[in-house]
Scaffold this active site. Sequence first.
Site, PDB file in Angstrom:
ATOM      1  N   ALA A  22       0.769  -1.245   0.000  1.00  0.00           N
ATOM      2  CA  ALA A  22       0.000   0.000   0.000  1.00  0.00           C
ATOM      3  C   ALA A  22       0.805   1.303   0.000  1.00  0.00           C
ATOM      4  O   ALA A  22       0.391   2.274  -0.610  1.00  0.00           O
ATOM      5  CB  ALA A  22      -0.946   0.007   1.190  1.00  0.00           C
ATOM      6  N   ALA A  23       1.923   1.365   0.733  1.00  0.00           N
ATOM      7  CA  ALA A  23       2.620   2.646   0.864  1.00  0.00           C
ATOM      8  C   ALA A  23       3.084   3.130  -0.518  1.00  0.00           C
ATOM      9  O   ALA A  23       3.421   2.315  -1.377  1.00  0.00           O
ATOM     10  CB  ALA A  23       3.817   2.492   1.806  1.00  0.00           C
ATOM     11  N   CYS A  35       4.639  -0.328 -12.291  1.00  0.00           N
ATOM     12  CA  CYS A  35       5.188   0.813 -13.032  1.00  0.00           C
ATOM     13  C   CYS A  35       6.407   0.330 -13.820  1.00  0.00           C
ATOM     14  O   CYS A  35       7.441   0.989 -13.874  1.00  0.00           O
ATOM     15  CB  CYS A  35       5.534   1.971 -12.112  1.00  0.00           C
ATOM     16  SG  CYS A  35       6.614   1.547 -10.738  1.00  0.00           S
TER      17      CYS A  35
END
Length: 465
Positions: free
Chosen positions: A235-236, A357
């Site tokens: 999550a971070a 990404c």
Amino acid sequence: MALYSAAAAVLEGLERGDGGIKTLVYNSRFPHVRQLYALVAETLRYSPVLEKLLAGAALLQAEKKLPLQLAKVLVYDLLFGKGLKCGGRWKALARRHRARLEAELARLKVQQKVSRNEDLLAPAQAASPGASQVPRYVRVNTLKTCVDDVIDFFKRQGYSYLGRAASVEKLRALSGKKFLLDLHLPELLVFPPQTDFHDNVLYTSGHIILQDKASCLPAFLLSPVAGSHVIDACAAPGNKTSHLAALLKNKGQIFAFDVDTKRLATMNTMLMRAGVTGFQLAQQDFLTVDPGDPKYSKVTHLLLDPSCSGSGMVTRVPGEEAAPSPERLQALAGFQRRVLSHALSFPALRRLVYSTCSLHREENEDVVHAVLQEQGSAFRLVNAFPSWPCRGLAAFPGAECCLRASPADTLTHGFFVAVLERCGEGAAAPSILPVAAEENLQQGEGTEPGAAPKKRKRKKQWVKE
């Protein structure tokens, strides 16, 4: 700790080998990690040029108590950055030498026969192709405000609103103090590249989130309905988590995991500022989470954005690995397959979004294909967002259902997204997201350049200017 001092401390830590840039930035406890990361990254990129300027202007000889790394940060922001908008006594010190530094910069350009600052950089230090053309994306945090009110706020600050963008080319043409509503995502505003809102009251109060458009796709495509139980597996720093909360309208439950304590602490601060409720943070490797735990028995949606090579990021830091070795890619892909398989084992799961990404097929299409083959007929790949222009590589039949993003084609960071849904009994209801997205686009088609989209009922939650 002030921005410039924090940036200098990170640079000194890098020089000593205390860790990588991301680790040192998060460990700094500076409240705005993205702002700090950007300043450190750009100072590193210009470091050889800054050393020449410091030597030519004899700044360190004139200011004997000024540390080298702090001097680099100050001179970068003075000559190439935001123009020393903060800094107190350090700002005053740098400005005393402004004339000499500007004269030295002009001399260096003449010497190297260039006219632009960027041309002073060696090819290895120059920004990656497309970095300078990616716009500033601003996601409106609907937990605190609405799109219409944020548009009005920026108009009162002197920005010109041009309506909904009709094409990616309209985004590419943005300049000055003009902005648009994005053509794909309904709560995303688009400003010219390098527009800085870190000190804007809307950002500091959590009314807007500074988030690249491609990074907004995972939560948008997961599309959990209010009241759902959702897992954010890796999550971070929390932008996607806050986006999930906005889509849930703070109704339901979010379980968010990350292994780094400091990153979770930063994330907690960010989520509180954004007005997110109904979330549980856990410092835990997601692979160790038990899908059979009754706590997760109602989890129907899962967002998985695992560690990856980061090869799609357009603003890479000098010294970071731009092209991972085949061994490194194999290791990453192996981890990604394990974590995706684990995510699909939650018993009530209906819909999952897998994103990276990364530009590499090994971390994207190959991972999705391998796990789908493992699962047999349990899950299927959804043809998500059919109007999105960039599709998955033809690695297997159906890979075109996946999405890709790039600076050249979509004016975003490089990104990959795949949406998986459970088949048969317990499957998700037919997804209405692609239809809704198409309707969204159709409403924008033919809109006059200055026209605003249809107005919704407004939440009057103004922020003081």
